[in-house]
Design an enzyme around this catalytic site. Structure first.
Site, PDB file in Angstrom:
ATOM      1  N   CYS A  81       0.865  -1.184   0.000  1.00 54.45           N
ATOM      2  CA  CYS A  81       0.000   0.000   0.000  1.00 54.45           C
ATOM      3  C   CYS A  81       0.898   1.228   0.000  1.00 54.45           C
ATOM      4  O   CYS A  81       1.613   1.484   0.979  1.00 54.45           O
ATOM      5  CB  CYS A  81      -0.908  -0.006   1.222  1.00 54.45           C
ATOM      6  SG  CYS A  81      -2.014   1.419   1.316  1.00 54.45           S
TER       7      CYS A  81
ATOM      8  N   CYS B 120      -5.019   5.976  -3.912  1.00 56.45           N
ATOM      9  CA  CYS B 120      -4.341   4.680  -3.858  1.00 56.45           C
ATOM     10  C   CYS B 120      -2.909   4.905  -4.316  1.00 56.45           C
ATOM     11  O   CYS B 120      -2.670   5.260  -5.469  1.00 56.45           O
ATOM     12  CB  CYS B 120      -5.039   3.659  -4.755  1.00 56.45           C
ATOM     13  SG  CYS B 120      -4.167   2.075  -4.899  1.00 56.45           S
TER      14      CYS B 120
END
Length: 270
Positions: free
Chosen positions: A81, A212
């Site tokens: 991530c 993201c």
């Protein structure tokens, strides 16, 4: 259970300090923590654990002091991530567990090197994005062609002609499970200037998020096809702006990482 709440361009996380790896973090517990009505609310959970307590494989970066155990909002495990690792690094410095500077964090996608000061933006070496060919997503009955990109986790970056704000991402885009057996993060992006794009994303396990990090790298890599030499890309997401630098060898993601609150869950709630 102690927690800290943070975000990177409004991609938000519950941070769980667990240096000795004693938390039993079942998927149901993660989903409760991330529930925006009955829990704390987040796009995912960052468990902060020493690598020696995480029983990592060597290729996951067991030589680093800290391991980022990232979980999606539905409790599923994710490899990497990009926004989360910036918030993870900011937490370590803020908590006095690491010094400002440059050091590695272990992830399921391998080692990632972060660079940060006592305050301000965080930069992370995301590794070389891997272009894997083409794929297709469907949304509201329309088909979108995209580039398959691995940034340690799977992405499908689809270029669109109109504003990304016009897209309906209230439902998950369709994709071919034979091509993406582990699911995929689907990005829709549009050029808005020289080496400047805007994007929205539907993340597997979380739904549409405000940003993201790995997705911004995937979009920059897809948009940069045919651009010779090193390039720096500005990527606008609903939650803000990040910078992605591609040099033909690796990629760097730079952007904010903000800690906003801390506390404890009530006894017995989880």
């Amino acid at each position: 259970m102690r927690f800290v709440k943070g975000h990177g361009t409004e991609n938000d996380f519950v941070i769980l300090p667990d240096p000795d790896g004693v938390l039993d973090l079942a998927p149901e517990a993660v989903a409760r923590l991330c529930d925006r009505r009955a829990g704390i609310g987040a796009d995912g959970v960052l468990r902060v654990v020493r690598t020696k307590a995480a029983e990592l494989d060597a290729d996951a970066g067991a030589d680093a002091e800290w391991f980022m155990d990232y979980r999606n909002a539905d409790g599923s495990i994710a490899e990497m991530c990009g926004n989360g690792i910036r918030v993870f690094a900011r937490y370590l410095v803020d908590a006095g567990l690491a010094a400002p500077g440059e050091w590695d964090v272990a992830t399921r996608a391998g080692l990632r090197r972060v660079t940060l000061g006592a305050s301000g933006d965080v930069s992370v070496d995301m590794g070389a994005p891997e272009l894997l060919g083409y794929g297709e997503a469907s949304l509201a009955g329309a088909a979108f062609q995209g580039r398959r990109v691995s940034v340690g986790n799977p992405h499908l970056a689809c270029r669109v002609d109109g504003p990304v704000a016009a897209l309906d991402l209230s439902r998950a885009p369709g994709f071919d499970p034979a091509v993406f057996p582990d699911g995929v993060n689907v990005e829709f992006f549009r050029s808005v200037g020289e080496r400047h794009v805007e994007m929205r994303v539907f993340e597997r396990g979380s739904g549409e998020t405000r940003s993201c990090g790995t997705g911004t790298v995937a979009v920059a890599a897809a948009a940069a096809q045919g651009t010779p030499g090193a390039s720096e890309w500005t990527v606008d997401v609903p939650g803000g702006r990040v910078t992605v630098t591609l040099d033909g060898r690796t990629s760097h993601l730079r952007g904010p990482a903000v800690l906003v609150a801390e506390g404890e869950t009530r006894p017995g709630w989880i």
